[in-house]
Structures are given as C-alpha cells and as structure tokens.
Design a protein around this motif. Structure first.
Motif, PDB file in Angstrom:
ATOM      1  N   SER A 248       0.862  -1.175   0.000  1.00 12.40           N
ATOM      2  CA  SER A 248       0.000   0.000   0.000  1.00 12.40           C
ATOM      3  C   SER A 248       0.904   1.232   0.000  1.00 12.40           C
ATOM      4  O   SER A 248       1.701   1.424   0.911  1.00 12.40           O
ATOM      5  N   VAL A 249       0.817   2.049  -1.039  1.00 15.45           N
ATOM      6  CA  VAL A 249       1.674   3.229  -1.177  1.00 15.45           C
ATOM      7  C   VAL A 249       0.887   4.469  -0.746  1.00 15.45           C
ATOM      8  O   VAL A 249      -0.187   4.732  -1.280  1.00 15.45           O
ATOM      9  N   PRO A 250       1.417   5.233   0.217  1.00 17.64           N
ATOM     10  CA  PRO A 250       0.730   6.466   0.634  1.00 17.64           C
ATOM     11  C   PRO A 250       0.584   7.448  -0.528  1.00 17.64           C
ATOM     12  O   PRO A 250       1.387   7.437  -1.461  1.00 17.64           O
ATOM     13  N   ASN A 251      -0.409   8.316  -0.459  1.00 16.96           N
ATOM     14  CA  ASN A 251      -0.673   9.289  -1.526  1.00 16.96           C
ATOM     15  C   ASN A 251       0.474  10.262  -1.751  1.00 16.96           C
ATOM     16  O   ASN A 251       0.637  10.794  -2.839  1.00 16.96           O
ATOM     17  N   ASN A 252       1.286  10.523  -0.717  1.00 11.75           N
ATOM     18  CA  ASN A 252       2.371  11.497  -0.861  1.00 11.75           C
ATOM     19  C   ASN A 252       3.699  10.845  -1.267  1.00 11.75           C
ATOM     20  O   ASN A 252       4.736  11.490  -1.235  1.00 11.75           O
ATOM     21  N   VAL A 253       3.670   9.581  -1.672  1.00 11.88           N
ATOM     22  CA  VAL A 253       4.874   8.879  -2.128  1.00 11.88           C
ATOM     23  C   VAL A 253       4.728   8.580  -3.605  1.00 11.88           C
ATOM     24  O   VAL A 253       3.701   8.070  -4.051  1.00 11.88           O
ATOM     25  N   ARG A 254       5.774   8.950  -4.366  1.00  9.93           N
ATOM     26  CA  ARG A 254       5.778   8.674  -5.804  1.00  9.93           C
ATOM     27  C   ARG A 254       7.096   8.008  -6.177  1.00  9.93           C
ATOM     28  O   ARG A 254       8.139   8.320  -5.624  1.00  9.93           O
ATOM     29  N   PHE A 255       7.030   7.128  -7.143  1.00  8.07           N
ATOM     30  CA  PHE A 255       8.209   6.454  -7.666  1.00  8.07           C
ATOM     31  C   PHE A 255       8.353   6.829  -9.130  1.00  8.07           C
ATOM     32  O   PHE A 255       7.364   6.976  -9.843  1.00  8.07           O
ATOM     33  N   SER A 256       9.594   7.002  -9.579  1.00  7.41           N
ATOM     34  CA  SER A 256       9.820   7.277 -10.997  1.00  7.41           C
ATOM     35  C   SER A 256      11.218   6.821 -11.393  1.00  7.41           C
ATOM     36  O   SER A 256      12.102   6.699 -10.554  1.00  7.41           O
ATOM     37  N   VAL A 257      11.392   6.593 -12.665  1.00  3.99           N
ATOM     38  CA  VAL A 257      12.697   6.243 -13.215  1.00  3.99           C
ATOM     39  C   VAL A 257      13.187   7.451 -14.002  1.00  3.99           C
ATOM     40  O   VAL A 257      12.502   7.916 -14.911  1.00  3.99           O
ATOM     41  N   GLU A 258      14.342   7.974 -13.645  1.00  3.28           N
ATOM     42  CA  GLU A 258      14.868   9.195 -14.263  1.00  3.28           C
ATOM     43  C   GLU A 258      16.362   9.035 -14.554  1.00  3.28           C
ATOM     44  O   GLU A 258      16.991   8.090 -14.101  1.00  3.28           O
ATOM     45  N   ASN A 259      16.915   9.992 -15.275  1.00  2.00           N
ATOM     46  CA  ASN A 259      18.333  10.059 -15.564  1.00  2.00           C
ATOM     47  C   ASN A 259      18.997  10.780 -14.386  1.00  2.00           C
ATOM     48  O   ASN A 259      18.909  12.011 -14.271  1.00  2.00           O
ATOM     49  N   ALA A 260      19.677  10.054 -13.517  1.00  2.00           N
ATOM     50  CA  ALA A 260      20.177  10.608 -12.256  1.00  2.00           C
ATOM     51  C   ALA A 260      21.037  11.855 -12.392  1.00  2.00           C
ATOM     52  O   ALA A 260      20.867  12.795 -11.617  1.00  2.00           O
ATOM     53  N   PRO A 261      21.972  11.938 -13.348  1.00  2.00           N
ATOM     54  CA  PRO A 261      22.782  13.162 -13.425  1.00  2.00           C
ATOM     55  C   PRO A 261      22.046  14.361 -14.022  1.00  2.00           C
ATOM     56  O   PRO A 261      22.579  15.465 -14.057  1.00  2.00           O
ATOM     57  N   ASP A 262      20.823  14.169 -14.492  1.00  2.00           N
ATOM     58  CA  ASP A 262      20.072  15.254 -15.133  1.00  2.00           C
ATOM     59  C   ASP A 262      18.586  15.130 -14.789  1.00  2.00           C
ATOM     60  O   ASP A 262      17.758  14.846 -15.647  1.00  2.00           O
ATOM     61  N   LEU A 263      18.265  15.353 -13.537  1.00  2.00           N
ATOM     62  CA  LEU A 263      16.889  15.164 -13.075  1.00  2.00           C
ATOM     63  C   LEU A 263      15.966  16.279 -13.569  1.00  2.00           C
ATOM     64  O   LEU A 263      16.360  17.447 -13.603  1.00  2.00           O
ATOM     65  N   PRO A 264      14.717  15.931 -13.925  1.00  2.00           N
ATOM     66  CA  PRO A 264      13.784  16.920 -14.464  1.00  2.00           C
ATOM     67  C   PRO A 264      13.005  17.691 -13.400  1.00  2.00           C
ATOM     68  O   PRO A 264      12.102  18.438 -13.725  1.00  2.00           O
ATOM     69  N   PHE A 265      13.350  17.536 -12.144  1.00  3.64           N
ATOM     70  CA  PHE A 265      12.594  18.149 -11.058  1.00  3.64           C
ATOM     71  C   PHE A 265      13.164  19.505 -10.669  1.00  3.64           C
ATOM     72  O   PHE A 265      14.358  19.748 -10.786  1.00  3.64           O
ATOM     73  N   THR A 266      12.295  20.382 -10.180  1.00  2.00           N
ATOM     74  CA  THR A 266      12.755  21.700  -9.741  1.00  2.00           C
ATOM     75  C   THR A 266      13.502  21.578  -8.416  1.00  2.00           C
ATOM     76  O   THR A 266      13.378  20.585  -7.704  1.00  2.00           O
ATOM     77  N   GLU A 267      14.242  22.625  -8.110  1.00  4.53           N
ATOM     78  CA  GLU A 267      15.020  22.660  -6.875  1.00  4.53           C
ATOM     79  C   GLU A 267      14.103  22.525  -5.661  1.00  4.53           C
ATOM     80  O   GLU A 267      13.006  23.068  -5.633  1.00  4.53           O
ATOM     81  N   ALA A 268      14.557  21.779  -4.676  1.00  7.63           N
ATOM     82  CA  ALA A 268      13.839  21.579  -3.408  1.00  7.63           C
ATOM     83  C   ALA A 268      12.447  20.983  -3.613  1.00  7.63           C
ATOM     84  O   ALA A 268      11.496  21.374  -2.954  1.00  7.63           O
ATOM     85  N   SER A 269      12.329  20.034  -4.512  1.00  2.56           N
ATOM     86  CA  SER A 269      11.043  19.399  -4.799  1.00  2.56           C
ATOM     87  C   SER A 269      10.653  18.319  -3.793  1.00  2.56           C
ATOM     88  O   SER A 269       9.490  17.972  -3.692  1.00  2.56           O
ATOM     89  N   PHE A 270      11.633  17.789  -3.063  1.00  2.00           N
ATOM     90  CA  PHE A 270      11.381  16.600  -2.251  1.00  2.00           C
ATOM     91  C   PHE A 270      11.792  16.784  -0.801  1.00  2.00           C
ATOM     92  O   PHE A 270      12.749  17.488  -0.502  1.00  2.00           O
ATOM     93  N   ASP A 271      11.063  16.105   0.078  1.00  2.00           N
ATOM     94  CA  ASP A 271      11.444  16.035   1.485  1.00  2.00           C
ATOM     95  C   ASP A 271      12.586  15.051   1.665  1.00  2.00           C
ATOM     96  O   ASP A 271      13.418  15.204   2.547  1.00  2.00           O
ATOM     97  N   ALA A 272      12.602  14.019   0.817  1.00  2.00           N
ATOM     98  CA  ALA A 272      13.646  12.994   0.913  1.00  2.00           C
ATOM     99  C   ALA A 272      13.904  12.386  -0.458  1.00  2.00           C
ATOM    100  O   ALA A 272      12.991  12.287  -1.279  1.00  2.00           O
ATOM    101  N   VAL A 273      15.146  12.012  -0.677  1.00  2.00           N
ATOM    102  CA  VAL A 273      15.541  11.263  -1.865  1.00  2.00           C
ATOM    103  C   VAL A 273      16.226  10.003  -1.372  1.00  2.00           C
ATOM    104  O   VAL A 273      17.109  10.062  -0.507  1.00  2.00           O
ATOM    105  N   ILE A 274      15.793   8.858  -1.890  1.00  2.00           N
ATOM    106  CA  ILE A 274      16.369   7.573  -1.492  1.00  2.00           C
ATOM    107  C   ILE A 274      16.872   6.860  -2.740  1.00  2.00           C
ATOM    108  O   ILE A 274      16.128   6.693  -3.705  1.00  2.00           O
ATOM    109  N   ILE A 275      18.121   6.476  -2.726  1.00  2.00           N
ATOM    110  CA  ILE A 275      18.694   5.674  -3.802  1.00  2.00           C
ATOM    111  C   ILE A 275      19.537   4.589  -3.137  1.00  2.00           C
ATOM    112  O   ILE A 275      20.437   4.883  -2.361  1.00  2.00           O
TER     113      ILE A 275
END
Length: 72
Positions: free
Chosen positions: A10-37
């Motif tokens: 069961s995934v909480p509504n505020n959790v999202r998963f995505s596959v991205e190009n790590a050295p060139d992320l498409p997200f704006t600055e300070a988009s996340f509370d946490a990053v896990i890799i």
C-alpha cells in the motif's frame, strides 16, 4: 520493479516512484522532502553529478538516503 510496487504494498498518496536520468533530473530545486537511492551509485556513470542533483532536488532540511548494502 517500480511497476510492480503498487500491487505489492500500500503506497501512501504522498509517495511517488519514478525512473529518471540521475545526473540530469527533471525536477525543480527543493522538490522533495527525501531522496532515497539504494545500491545504485556504483552503476551510475557520473555518481558525483548525480549526488549533486539529488541534493539540489531535496528541501534544505530534507534527507538524502543512499545506502549501499552488501553481504560478506
């Protein structure tokens, strides 16, 4: 694995998963509370640039969690 996740847990509504190009992320600055890799920095072509991108995408008081798990 990401496609199978919502069916496995069961995934909480505020959790999202995505596959991205790590050295060139498409997200704006300070988009996340946490990053896990986990267990991936050793296979990323430019891990230093990727870590900079993870930090850029994380809130000032956010978390960057990057464990490397190994068995010996």
């Amino acid at each position: 694995m990401i496609e199978a996740l919502p069916r496995k847990i069961s995934v909480p509504n505020n959790v999202r998963f995505s596959v991205e190009n790590a050295p060139d992320l498409p997200f704006t600055e300070a988009s996340f509370d946490a990053v896990i890799i986990t267990n991936a920095l050793h296979i990323i072509p430019n891990p230093a640039k990727s870590i900079i991108e993870f930090i850029r995408g994380t809130e000032t008081a956010g978390l960057l969690i990057a464990p490397y798990l190994c068995a010996s």
